[in-house]
Design a protein around this motif. Structure first.
Motif, short mmCIF file in Angstrom:
data_model
loop_
_atom_site.label_atom_id
_atom_site.label_comp_id
_atom_site.label_asym_id
_atom_site.label_seq_id
_atom_site.Cartn_x
_atom_site.Cartn_y
_atom_site.Cartn_z
N GLY A 1 4.71 -7.89 -6.46
CA GLY A 1 3.59 -7.32 -5.72
C GLY A 1 3.99 -6.28 -4.70
N THR A 2 5.27 -5.91 -4.67
CA THR A 2 5.74 -4.97 -3.64
C THR A 2 6.09 -3.60 -4.19
OG1 THR A 2 8.03 -5.76 -3.90
CG2 THR A 2 6.64 -6.86 -2.24
N LYS A 3 6.04 -3.43 -5.49
CA LYS A 3 6.34 -2.12 -6.06
C LYS A 3 5.51 -1.89 -7.31
CE LYS A 3 10.56 -3.95 -8.27
NZ LYS A 3 12.03 -3.78 -8.37
N VAL A 4 5.43 -0.61 -7.72
CA VAL A 4 4.64 -0.24 -8.88
C VAL A 4 5.40 0.75 -9.74
CG1 VAL A 4 2.41 -0.64 -7.75
CG2 VAL A 4 3.45 1.65 -7.70
N LEU A 5 5.10 0.73 -11.03
CA LEU A 5 5.55 1.77 -11.95
C LEU A 5 4.40 2.73 -12.14
CD1 LEU A 5 7.88 2.67 -13.88
CD2 LEU A 5 6.61 1.50 -15.70
N LEU A 6 4.62 4.00 -11.83
CA LEU A 6 3.59 5.02 -11.95
C LEU A 6 3.94 5.93 -13.11
CD1 LEU A 6 2.02 6.98 -8.98
CD2 LEU A 6 2.61 8.13 -11.10
N ILE A 7 3.06 5.99 -14.09
CA ILE A 7 3.29 6.78 -15.30
C ILE A 7 2.28 7.92 -15.29
CG2 ILE A 7 3.38 6.73 -17.82
CD1 ILE A 7 3.68 3.61 -17.45
N SER A 8 2.78 9.15 -15.34
CA SER A 8 1.89 10.30 -15.23
C SER A 8 2.36 11.41 -16.15
CB SER A 8 1.85 10.81 -13.79
OG SER A 8 3.01 11.58 -13.50
N ALA A 9 1.51 12.40 -16.32
CA ALA A 9 1.88 13.58 -17.10
C ALA A 9 2.94 14.41 -16.39
CB ALA A 9 0.64 14.43 -17.37
N TYR A 10 3.18 14.12 -15.10
CA TYR A 10 4.21 14.82 -14.31
C TYR A 10 5.37 13.89 -13.98
CZ TYR A 10 1.43 19.05 -13.56
OH TYR A 10 0.73 20.23 -13.73
N GLY A 11 5.69 12.97 -14.86
CA GLY A 11 6.85 12.13 -14.67
C GLY A 11 6.52 10.65 -14.54
N ILE A 12 7.58 9.84 -14.66
CA ILE A 12 7.48 8.39 -14.53
C ILE A 12 8.26 7.98 -13.29
CG2 ILE A 12 7.97 6.17 -15.62
CD1 ILE A 12 7.83 7.64 -18.34
N TYR A 13 7.61 7.22 -12.40
CA TYR A 13 8.19 6.92 -11.08
C TYR A 13 8.12 5.43 -10.78
CZ TYR A 13 7.18 11.93 -10.56
OH TYR A 13 7.10 13.28 -10.75
N MET A 14 9.11 4.96 -10.01
CA MET A 14 9.06 3.63 -9.43
C MET A 14 8.89 3.78 -7.93
SD MET A 14 11.48 0.30 -10.01
CE MET A 14 12.99 1.09 -9.43
N ILE A 15 7.89 3.08 -7.39
CA ILE A 15 7.56 3.20 -5.98
C ILE A 15 7.71 1.84 -5.31
CG2 ILE A 15 5.81 3.93 -4.31
CD1 ILE A 15 4.51 5.55 -6.58
N GLU A 16 8.49 1.79 -4.24
CA GLU A 16 8.70 0.55 -3.50
C GLU A 16 8.96 0.90 -2.04
OE1 GLU A 16 11.23 -3.60 -3.73
OE2 GLU A 16 12.05 -1.81 -4.69
N GLY A 17 8.19 0.28 -1.14
CA GLY A 17 8.36 0.57 0.28
C GLY A 17 8.17 2.05 0.56
N GLU A 18 9.17 2.65 1.18
CA GLU A 18 9.13 4.08 1.50
C GLU A 18 9.72 4.94 0.40
OE1 GLU A 18 7.78 5.31 4.50
OE2 GLU A 18 7.06 3.23 4.56
N GLN A 19 10.27 4.28 -0.64
CA GLN A 19 11.02 5.00 -1.66
C GLN A 19 10.14 5.36 -2.87
OE1 GLN A 19 14.24 5.97 -1.06
NE2 GLN A 19 13.74 5.08 0.96
N TYR B 1 0.85 -1.18 0.00
CA TYR B 1 0.00 0.00 0.00
C TYR B 1 0.89 1.24 0.00
CZ TYR B 1 -3.28 3.63 1.29
OH TYR B 1 -4.03 4.78 1.30
N PHE B 2 0.53 2.21 -0.84
CA PHE B 2 1.27 3.46 -0.93
C PHE B 2 0.26 4.61 -0.85
CE2 PHE B 2 3.06 0.25 -3.81
CZ PHE B 2 4.28 0.00 -3.18
N SER B 3 0.36 5.42 0.18
CA SER B 3 -0.57 6.54 0.31
C SER B 3 -0.09 7.69 -0.57
CB SER B 3 -0.66 7.00 1.77
OG SER B 3 0.52 7.69 2.15
N TRP B 4 -1.04 8.43 -1.12
CA TRP B 4 -0.68 9.61 -1.90
C TRP B 4 0.04 10.64 -1.03
CZ3 TRP B 4 -0.23 9.12 -6.72
CH2 TRP B 4 -1.14 8.40 -7.51
N GLU B 5 -0.36 10.71 0.22
CA GLU B 5 0.28 11.67 1.12
C GLU B 5 1.77 11.38 1.24
OE1 GLU B 5 -0.18 13.44 5.67
OE2 GLU B 5 -1.23 11.60 5.09
#
Length: 437
Positions: A205-223, A166-170
């Motif tokens: 199942g522990t990380k996601v690739l987030l693709i947006s108009a404001y950049g491309i990000y890899m999210i895992e844990g707290e990073q 789970y990754f909160s937007w905050e």
């Protein structure tokens, strides 16, 4: 009162056969002669004038629950119908399979999208979720809400399953703000869901690739790591560059989660090896990087670049990358030299890609076209069932098509060379009840 207008339906069928035959002959001769043989352009499709009556019949047949007869008497076709209802159209994107249903998103970016579980007969609206992403192997989903992103393994039809992350937007935004405080970015969005292009869970199942108009990000844990644009590149632009934004941002993750392919309109084609953290870059074969797709066996990745409504697709051999025998300046194999690709799906035999003109093509691993098939509106998304029987295609014309890949033949209304048949479709237009056709 019967919903069928026999004379209108008969004219629709006859004109459909005539137009499909004319286009197929024109293309057949063109391909055979490498487009060197002079030909008169086929006459225009005469069916658009029938569109209002056809739409009336579709609505009435749905009210009467007489869909099989509708499909037979009024064979589905998008291109003569949708131009008459442009204000009602919206993108429809199939995301992936959950059991025997396909997750389908309907609506534009920055608008409230409706999400459904759909098959050829049923449409179930998904509540309390704004977006859904799916892993390459279709085993994990990412559920996006206003609060954050939940990753679930083997979800059921209620989208419940083994919770893996789970990754909160905050937290995402606070973390990014510390790294990108000099620039406006995803961290500053009041509603980050509104600028989300895609969200792809990894096979772990522990990380996601987030693709947006404001950049491309890899999210895992707290990073939260910005992949594109690279921070060094952003810093080099100077003080006048105030916003991290990306046109035509796109990305893909291999089914084994080792590789990430990504880019944007002004980038090269990027390939990140998550095992070594090395980033490889490749020059596009056309003007602007636009799309990427891994083959099912994870042996190669295809990159498309566009120029207006056309484009070109290259292949990068991942074994050559691992063996360090491929230089970034090496000429790469061309898989296609025509299509601006918007979506694709991998089969054992090759890749199905869909373009801006509404065509699908199956291209084998050597770059040979096996077949082509005209859907009728710019392709938005493509999903193939795990057994490779069903091809589900979503379009800007507001429709989701269920096509039988194993039918072995095509009907006389089909434009293309593919031995496949559409069996059903959903019309998901704005401010209208969903309709089967």
């Amino acid at each position: 009162m019967d919903w069928l207008q026999p004379e209108v339906a008969s004219e629709w069928r006859q004109e459909g056969k005539t137009y499909a035959h004319a286009i197929n002959e024109f293309v057949r001769i063109g391909i055979a002669s490498d487009w060197q043989q002079a030909q008169a352009e086929p006459e225009e499709d005469k069916r658009p004038m029938l569109a209002p009556d056809i739409m009336q019949m579709i609505i009435a047949a749905n009210q009467a629950d007489d869909i099989e007869r509708l499909h037979e008497q009024v064979p589905p076709a998008s291109s003569p119908l949708t131009p008459q209802f442009e204000e009602s159209l919206q993108p429809v994107c199939p995301v992936g399979y959950i059991q025997d249903y396909v997750v389908v998103e309907a609506g534009n970016t920055r608008e409230h999208r409706r999400l459904y579980l759909a098959n050829t007969e049923q449409l179930i609206e998904i509540k309390n979720v704004l977006r859904i992403g799916m892993s390459s192997d279709q085993q994990y989903i990412a559920k996006v809400t206003t609060a954050g992103i939940s990753v679930v393994h083997n979800p059921d039809l209620a989208l419940h399953g083994d919770h893996t992350a789970y990754f909160s937007w905050e937290h995402i935004q606070q973390t990014l703000k510390k790294k990108l405080e000099r620039w406006e970015s995803l961290a500053d969005c009041i509603s980050p869901v509104d600028i989300l292009i895609d969200i792809i869970p990894f096979a772990s199942g522990t990380k996601v690739l987030l693709i947006s108009a404001y950049g491309i990000y890899m999210i895992e844990g707290e990073q939260v790591h910005l992949l594109y644009p690279e921070i060094e590149e952003v810093e080099s632009y100077g003080e006048d560059y105030t916003t991290i934004s990306v046109d035509m941002a796109h990305g893909a993750v291999s089914s084994d989660s080792r590789w990430i392919a990504y880019g944007g309109q002004m980038s090269e084609h990027y390939l990140l090896d998550t095992y070594t953290q090395k980033i490889h870059k490749f020059e596009p074969a056309s003007s602007y990087p636009h799309y990427s797709l891994f083959t099912q066996d994870n042996q190669s990745v295809w990159y498309n670049a566009c120029h207006f409504y056309n484009g070109a697709t290259i292949k990068v051999d991942l074994n050559d990358i691992q063996k360090d025998v491929l230089n970034e300046e090496d000429e790469l194999p061309l898989m296609d030299q025509e299509m601006r690709v918007y979506a694709g799906a991998s089969l054992q035999s090759g890749n199905i890609v869909g373009d801006a003109y509404g065509y699908l093509r199956l291209i084998d691993h050597d770059g040979q076209e096996i077949w082509r098939y005209f859907v009728g509106s710019t392709i938005v998304g493509i999903v193939v069932s795990p057994d490779e029987k069903w091809l589900v295609v979503g379009t800007h014309g507001g429709m989701a098509h269920w096509i039988d890949l194993q039918s072995g033949s095509r009907d006389e209304y089909t434009i293309g060379t593919a031995p496949i048949r559409e069996q059903s479709r959903w019309i998901l237009w704005k401010d209208q009840q969903p309709l089967r056709w």
